[in-house]
Design a protein around this motif. Structure first.
Motif, PDB file in Angstrom:
ATOM      1  N   GLY A 130      -7.159   1.266 -14.613  1.00 30.81           N
ATOM      2  CA  GLY A 130      -7.153   2.460 -13.770  1.00 30.81           C
ATOM      3  C   GLY A 130      -7.388   2.134 -12.308  1.00 30.81           C
ATOM      4  O   GLY A 130      -8.281   1.362 -11.961  1.00 30.81           O
ATOM      5  N   GLY A 131      -6.578   2.715 -11.440  1.00 28.03           N
ATOM      6  CA  GLY A 131      -6.784   2.611 -10.005  1.00 28.03           C
ATOM      7  C   GLY A 131      -7.348   3.921  -9.474  1.00 28.03           C
ATOM      8  O   GLY A 131      -6.934   4.999  -9.909  1.00 28.03           O
ATOM      9  N   PHE A 132      -8.274   3.839  -8.525  1.00 33.83           N
ATOM     10  CA  PHE A 132      -8.881   5.065  -8.001  1.00 33.83           C
ATOM     11  C   PHE A 132      -9.307   4.859  -6.564  1.00 33.83           C
ATOM     12  O   PHE A 132      -9.620   3.739  -6.144  1.00 33.83           O
ATOM     13  CB  PHE A 132     -10.074   5.497  -8.861  1.00 33.83           C
ATOM     14  CG  PHE A 132     -11.202   4.498  -8.929  1.00 33.83           C
ATOM     15  CD1 PHE A 132     -12.364   4.699  -8.201  1.00 33.83           C
ATOM     16  CD2 PHE A 132     -11.110   3.375  -9.725  1.00 33.83           C
ATOM     17  CE1 PHE A 132     -13.407   3.787  -8.257  1.00 33.83           C
ATOM     18  CE2 PHE A 132     -12.144   2.455  -9.803  1.00 33.83           C
ATOM     19  CZ  PHE A 132     -13.295   2.654  -9.069  1.00 33.83           C
ATOM     20  N   ASP A 133      -9.300   5.943  -5.801  1.00 38.16           N
ATOM     21  CA  ASP A 133      -9.699   5.960  -4.393  1.00 38.16           C
ATOM     22  C   ASP A 133      -8.932   4.895  -3.608  1.00 38.16           C
ATOM     23  O   ASP A 133      -9.523   4.048  -2.936  1.00 38.16           O
ATOM     24  CB  ASP A 133     -11.205   5.744  -4.271  1.00 38.16           C
ATOM     25  CG  ASP A 133     -11.758   6.279  -2.946  1.00 38.16           C
ATOM     26  OD1 ASP A 133     -11.247   7.306  -2.474  1.00 38.16           O
ATOM     27  OD2 ASP A 133     -12.688   5.659  -2.411  1.00 38.16           O
ATOM     28  N   ILE A 134      -7.605   4.965  -3.694  1.00 37.39           N
ATOM     29  CA  ILE A 134      -6.729   3.967  -3.082  1.00 37.39           C
ATOM     30  C   ILE A 134      -6.259   4.445  -1.708  1.00 37.39           C
ATOM     31  O   ILE A 134      -5.840   5.595  -1.538  1.00 37.39           O
ATOM     32  CB  ILE A 134      -5.502   3.695  -3.979  1.00 37.39           C
ATOM     33  CG1 ILE A 134      -5.964   3.250  -5.376  1.00 37.39           C
ATOM     34  CG2 ILE A 134      -4.599   2.641  -3.359  1.00 37.39           C
ATOM     35  CD1 ILE A 134      -6.750   1.988  -5.404  1.00 37.39           C
ATOM     36  N   GLU A 135      -6.319   3.559  -0.716  1.00 39.37           N
ATOM     37  CA  GLU A 135      -5.773   3.843   0.608  1.00 39.37           C
ATOM     38  C   GLU A 135      -4.260   3.657   0.617  1.00 39.37           C
ATOM     39  O   GLU A 135      -3.520   4.517   1.069  1.00 39.37           O
ATOM     40  CB  GLU A 135      -6.416   2.922   1.640  1.00 39.37           C
ATOM     41  CG  GLU A 135      -5.948   3.154   3.070  1.00 39.37           C
ATOM     42  CD  GLU A 135      -6.492   4.441   3.647  1.00 39.37           C
ATOM     43  OE1 GLU A 135      -5.814   5.039   4.494  1.00 39.37           O
ATOM     44  OE2 GLU A 135      -7.604   4.863   3.254  1.00 39.37           O
ATOM     45  N   ARG A 136      -3.794   2.529   0.082  1.00 39.52           N
ATOM     46  CA  ARG A 136      -2.360   2.271  -0.033  1.00 39.52           C
ATOM     47  C   ARG A 136      -2.135   1.032  -0.899  1.00 39.52           C
ATOM     48  O   ARG A 136      -3.066   0.240  -1.124  1.00 39.52           O
ATOM     49  CB  ARG A 136      -1.716   2.053   1.345  1.00 39.52           C
ATOM     50  CG  ARG A 136      -2.220   0.833   2.075  1.00 39.52           C
ATOM     51  CD  ARG A 136      -1.631   0.730   3.478  1.00 39.52           C
ATOM     52  NE  ARG A 136      -2.125  -0.458   4.177  1.00 39.52           N
ATOM     53  CZ  ARG A 136      -3.276  -0.517   4.827  1.00 39.52           C
ATOM     54  NH1 ARG A 136      -4.051   0.550   4.884  1.00 39.52           N
ATOM     55  NH2 ARG A 136      -3.664  -1.637   5.427  1.00 39.52           N
ATOM     56  N   VAL A 137      -0.914   0.887  -1.374  1.00 41.62           N
ATOM     57  CA  VAL A 137      -0.480  -0.300  -2.116  1.00 41.62           C
ATOM     58  C   VAL A 137       0.717  -0.883  -1.388  1.00 41.62           C
ATOM     59  O   VAL A 137       1.708  -0.187  -1.159  1.00 41.62           O
ATOM     60  CB  VAL A 137      -0.114   0.042  -3.573  1.00 41.62           C
ATOM     61  CG1 VAL A 137       0.430  -1.191  -4.288  1.00 41.62           C
ATOM     62  CG2 VAL A 137      -1.335   0.588  -4.314  1.00 41.62           C
ATOM     63  N   GLU A 138       0.634  -2.163  -1.011  1.00 43.97           N
ATOM     64  CA  GLU A 138       1.700  -2.842  -0.288  1.00 43.97           C
ATOM     65  C   GLU A 138       2.339  -3.898  -1.184  1.00 43.97           C
ATOM     66  O   GLU A 138       1.645  -4.635  -1.881  1.00 43.97           O
ATOM     67  CB  GLU A 138       1.161  -3.525   0.973  1.00 43.97           C
ATOM     68  CG  GLU A 138       0.418  -2.593   1.911  1.00 43.97           C
ATOM     69  CD  GLU A 138      -0.269  -3.350   3.046  1.00 43.97           C
ATOM     70  OE1 GLU A 138      -0.850  -2.687   3.919  1.00 43.97           O
ATOM     71  OE2 GLU A 138      -0.228  -4.603   3.039  1.00 43.97           O
ATOM     72  N   VAL A 139       3.648  -3.969  -1.155  1.00 43.78           N
ATOM     73  CA  VAL A 139       4.384  -5.004  -1.881  1.00 43.78           C
ATOM     74  C   VAL A 139       5.127  -5.849  -0.860  1.00 43.78           C
ATOM     75  O   VAL A 139       6.079  -5.388  -0.227  1.00 43.78           O
ATOM     76  CB  VAL A 139       5.371  -4.400  -2.895  1.00 43.78           C
ATOM     77  CG1 VAL A 139       6.176  -5.505  -3.578  1.00 43.78           C
ATOM     78  CG2 VAL A 139       4.621  -3.574  -3.945  1.00 43.78           C
ATOM     79  N   ALA A 140       4.664  -7.095  -0.670  1.00 39.72           N
ATOM     80  CA  ALA A 140       5.316  -8.035   0.242  1.00 39.72           C
ATOM     81  C   ALA A 140       6.259  -8.910  -0.572  1.00 39.72           C
ATOM     82  O   ALA A 140       5.816  -9.730  -1.377  1.00 39.72           O
ATOM     83  CB  ALA A 140       4.281  -8.883   0.968  1.00 39.72           C
ATOM     84  N   ARG A 141       7.555  -8.704  -0.385  1.00 43.98           N
ATOM     85  CA  ARG A 141       8.535  -9.447  -1.176  1.00 43.98           C
ATOM     86  C   ARG A 141       8.557 -10.908  -0.747  1.00 43.98           C
ATOM     87  O   ARG A 141       8.492 -11.231   0.420  1.00 43.98           O
ATOM     88  CB  ARG A 141       9.899  -8.780  -1.047  1.00 43.98           C
ATOM     89  CG  ARG A 141       9.896  -7.342  -1.591  1.00 43.98           C
ATOM     90  CD  ARG A 141      11.187  -6.604  -1.311  1.00 43.98           C
ATOM     91  NE  ARG A 141      11.154  -5.266  -1.884  1.00 43.98           N
ATOM     92  CZ  ARG A 141      10.658  -4.187  -1.285  1.00 43.98           C
ATOM     93  NH1 ARG A 141      10.154  -4.315  -0.070  1.00 43.98           N
ATOM     94  NH2 ARG A 141      10.660  -3.012  -1.875  1.00 43.98           N
ATOM     95  N   GLY A 142       8.651 -11.789  -1.742  1.00 43.07           N
ATOM     96  CA  GLY A 142       8.451 -13.212  -1.530  1.00 43.07           C
ATOM     97  C   GLY A 142       9.660 -13.963  -1.026  1.00 43.07           C
ATOM     98  O   GLY A 142      10.709 -13.373  -0.785  1.00 43.07           O
TER      99      GLY A 142
END
Length: 277
Positions: A130-142
């Motif tokens: 479970g994820g909670f109280d998230i500011e943001r999720v970033e995906v940096a492609r490799g």
């Protein structure tokens, strides 16, 4: 298919009014989106906009996560272009632009690095938690080996949780209901500690029946996080974090349960006896 009802309550405006006009003027909210509408990211280990970051970055904001009632990092990542997730009972296999590791995650590290508040997490089970109280999720492609070292051939998933805010007393409460007796509650409390410190405490609780008849693929988990922010001077920021997570559900199963196997053997014996008769 999951159906859910989502409620959100924020008491930040009332709390700021009660704390007085002086503290309200000193309150600083994290600038996730700047005045021009650009999303602020830290994927390059420095603050910049998505447009100015020198590589491809996908971003899901915390507000989008809350609006869609996405309860795990896996749910969030499914909406990011170029990201594919293969579920396993032992974890998950993550691919970014088709690059990843096809080996069982219990035997080798993933080719996509997972970072939570700048700390590497080598277990892909965290994606299903479970994820909670998230500011943001970033995906940096490799590949991202230059910035993040090993295990970043496919790219990097950066999870940034919300930091405390100076000078602001606020509370955020969310509740979610759904089929399979789904019940989830999440809350966060931001407490100012003078002019140069603040504390943020967040927690969640989730419980749901299993999608499978043997009770597997259920959910029974909870977690709590506390973050302390201290800014003794304008150019110095110190953040301390404590987090605890517990999961007691059956989870996924790689093989049928003993009850299912026993039922299958019993039915086979009955069929043989009928054939002999």
């Amino acid at each position: 298919m999951k159906a859910s009802i989502f409620f959100t309550s924020a008491l930040g405006a009332v709390a700021v009014t009660l704390s007085g006009a002086t503290q309200a003027q000193k309150a600083t909210v994290p600038d996730q989106i700047d005045r021009g509408g650009d999303i602020i990211v830290t994927a390059a280990k420095q603050t910049s906009t998505v447009q100015k970051t020198p590589f491809a970055v996908g971003v899901v904001t915390g507000q989008d996560i809350a609006n869609k009632a996405e309860n795990s990092y896996e749910d969030v990542l499914r909406t990011v272009p170029g990201v594919q997730i293969q579920e396993f009972a032992q974890g998950a296999q993550v691919y970014i632009r088709g690059v990843g590791s096809s080996i069982d995650p219990t035997f080798a590290d993933s080719s996509v690095a997972l970072m939570v508040d700048g700390v590497y997490d080598g277990r892909t089970e965290s994606l299903q938690a479970g994820g909670f109280d998230i500011e943001r999720v970033e995906v940096a492609r490799g590949p991202q080996g230059t910035l993040y070292g090993r295990n970043a051939t496919g790219g990097v998933i950066n999870v940034i949780t919300k930091d405390p805010v100076l000078g602001m007393l606020s509370m955020d409460v969310r509740a979610q209901l759904g089929n399979y007796n789904l019940g989830r509650g999440e809350g966060a409390l931001n407490i100012p500690l003078g002019n140069s410190a603040a504390l943020r405490v967040a927690a969640f609780r989730e419980k749901r029946n299993g999608y499978i008849d043997d009770g597997s693929n259920d959910s029974d988990k909870y977690g709590v996080r506390a973050k302390l922010l201290v800014e003794p001077m304008s150019n110095l920021k110190i953040v301390g974090k404590f987090e605890y997570f517990n999961e007691n559900d059956e989870g996924g199963r790689a093989w049928p349960s003993c009850k299912t196997i026993g039922d299958a053997i019993g039915l086979h014996e009955v069929s043989v006896l009928r054939a002999l008769r």
